[in-house]
Design a protein around this motif. Sequence first.
Motif, mmCIF file in Angstrom:
data_model
loop_
_atom_site.group_PDB
_atom_site.id
_atom_site.type_symbol
_atom_site.label_atom_id
_atom_site.label_comp_id
_atom_site.label_asym_id
_atom_site.label_seq_id
_atom_site.Cartn_x
_atom_site.Cartn_y
_atom_site.Cartn_z
ATOM 1 N N TRP A 1 0.751 -1.719 -0.040
ATOM 2 C CA TRP A 1 -0.008 -0.165 0.365
ATOM 3 C C TRP A 1 1.129 0.992 0.797
ATOM 4 O O TRP A 1 0.723 2.571 -0.683
ATOM 5 C CB TRP A 1 -0.756 -0.259 0.973
ATOM 6 C CG TRP A 1 -2.758 -1.305 1.132
ATOM 7 C CD1 TRP A 1 -2.282 -2.074 2.149
ATOM 8 C CD2 TRP A 1 -2.805 -1.042 0.086
ATOM 9 N NE1 TRP A 1 -3.421 -2.749 1.771
ATOM 10 C CE2 TRP A 1 -3.913 -2.061 0.383
ATOM 11 C CE3 TRP A 1 -3.385 -0.414 -1.282
ATOM 12 C CZ2 TRP A 1 -4.697 -3.127 -0.264
ATOM 13 C CZ3 TRP A 1 -4.624 -0.747 -1.517
ATOM 14 C CH2 TRP A 1 -5.381 -1.680 -1.743
ATOM 15 N N THR A 2 1.967 0.834 0.503
ATOM 16 C CA THR A 2 2.782 2.378 0.148
ATOM 17 C C THR A 2 3.400 2.128 -0.677
ATOM 18 O O THR A 2 3.407 3.363 -1.427
ATOM 19 C CB THR A 2 4.158 2.255 1.709
ATOM 20 O OG1 THR A 2 4.855 1.355 1.044
ATOM 21 C CG2 THR A 2 3.732 2.803 3.147
ATOM 22 N N TRP A 3 3.730 1.680 -1.372
ATOM 23 C CA TRP A 3 4.370 1.127 -3.222
ATOM 24 C C TRP A 3 2.851 2.047 -3.821
ATOM 25 O O TRP A 3 3.244 2.882 -4.845
ATOM 26 C CB TRP A 3 4.958 0.333 -3.302
ATOM 27 C CG TRP A 3 6.284 0.268 -3.299
ATOM 28 C CD1 TRP A 3 6.706 -0.693 -2.174
ATOM 29 C CD2 TRP A 3 7.197 0.727 -3.380
ATOM 30 N NE1 TRP A 3 8.594 -0.942 -2.532
ATOM 31 C CE2 TRP A 3 8.330 0.372 -3.338
ATOM 32 C CE3 TRP A 3 7.268 1.818 -4.330
ATOM 33 C CZ2 TRP A 3 9.789 0.628 -4.133
ATOM 34 C CZ3 TRP A 3 8.791 2.354 -4.761
ATOM 35 C CH2 TRP A 3 9.829 1.440 -4.482
ATOM 36 N N SER A 4 1.732 1.344 -3.626
ATOM 37 C CA SER A 4 0.436 2.093 -4.132
ATOM 38 C C SER A 4 0.443 3.374 -4.399
ATOM 39 O O SER A 4 0.082 4.069 -5.138
ATOM 40 C CB SER A 4 -0.341 1.124 -4.350
ATOM 41 O OG SER A 4 -0.584 0.079 -4.413
ATOM 42 N N PHE A 5 0.272 4.320 -2.955
ATOM 43 C CA PHE A 5 0.564 5.325 -3.222
ATOM 44 C C PHE A 5 1.153 5.819 -3.644
ATOM 45 O O PHE A 5 1.478 7.344 -4.286
ATOM 46 C CB PHE A 5 0.405 5.905 -1.502
ATOM 47 C CG PHE A 5 -0.088 6.444 -1.194
ATOM 48 C CD1 PHE A 5 -1.920 7.339 -0.885
ATOM 49 C CD2 PHE A 5 0.684 8.322 -1.242
ATOM 50 C CE1 PHE A 5 -1.958 8.727 -0.719
ATOM 51 C CE2 PHE A 5 0.526 9.470 -0.480
ATOM 52 C CZ PHE A 5 -1.287 9.748 -0.256
ATOM 53 N N PHE A 6 2.399 6.291 -3.574
ATOM 54 C CA PHE A 6 3.582 6.801 -3.955
ATOM 55 C C PHE A 6 3.639 6.683 -5.622
ATOM 56 O O PHE A 6 3.583 7.275 -6.149
ATOM 57 C CB PHE A 6 4.838 5.817 -3.733
ATOM 58 C CG PHE A 6 6.398 6.509 -3.738
ATOM 59 C CD1 PHE A 6 6.935 7.944 -3.400
ATOM 60 C CD2 PHE A 6 6.930 6.081 -5.518
ATOM 61 C CE1 PHE A 6 7.741 8.114 -4.206
ATOM 62 C CE2 PHE A 6 8.010 6.635 -5.223
ATOM 63 C CZ PHE A 6 8.759 7.791 -5.325
#
Length: 341
Positions: free
Chosen positions: A8-13
């Motif tokens: 999810w952090t990669w998705s947001f970025f």
Amino acid sequence: MYMPTTFWTWSFFLLALLQAVICLGLEAFVFGEFEESLRGEARSSDPPSGALTIPTYLTIFIFGFIYQMILVWDALRLKNTIQVIGLCLYNLGMMIYAAVEIDQVDEAVDSLGGNIEPNTWIYLHPCLIATPCVLALGTILLSFVSWKLYDEFAWTIYKHISADLRLKRRYLTYQIYIALLKFDFFFFLGFTVQFLVIVHGKTYEFALTIAALPVTIILLFLAAYIVRRESYVGQSFIIFLYFVGMAYFVFKLVRMYDSDQAYKYAPAKHSLTTFAVLAILLLIVTIVTAVVCMMNFNKGLKPHIQKRKVPDAADMKFGPEAGYGAGPHPLGSMGTRMTID
């Protein structure tokens, strides 16, 4: 350098990065077509105000998306859900700004008359429509991912803040204040950049605006430093400067709608007004939050806000929070609840 570590952090970025690339590509095409279509007086060293509209918007979009990526990296690094939510609202603001651009560019093309190719608006209109649509989709997707990030960050943030409800509220106020400073930075500089692009020349107002640019940056960093040091004198001085900033933006608004001065601001009058009004509203909220932060001074929060990074999963498992020879948790005793009140 911190990099996202979960899905999810990669998705947001990556969503924020993809959106920035697409929108800047669209704006670059609009800028290229617009500049290519100019002719006559519009290509002179002293072009009419309408010819400055697209360069102004492109400047703000470049600055806005670069700054957004910095805030995305910062929010994920600090696991700051307040800033993640703020970024979704920031994206919504960029969408509104892109929508305002459509009418502003239409007016600029009409005002240029014979100084621009007749079919320019036909080529520009689809890209101008596409930009707010991309931002609208991006806002929806980022909001969904931010909801997932809240669940992901909840436990680590809870471990960082401790079970003391009063301390959690003080820490939350501090987080909101720091996030507001970061968004204040964008609106202050966004307004100033537009002003410098539009109002250029050897005038006292232009010189003062250039001088105010580095001063504004320094003061915002100083405000973050002072609240962490819990200085009553320093915080009172910063709050006074916020009121000075409000007076500055009110002065600019009055000046923009003064019949004798309005022609200077015509190419970006709508966007300058939007930035000024939003800056004033943000300053009001920032002042209130700054006062609440000052009321929380000397109540146990100072030692715990010096370490800015929230512990990650590895810290939880093997670091001090896991209890391996580190003594009590730095923010006090831990409870059993796993969500933030």
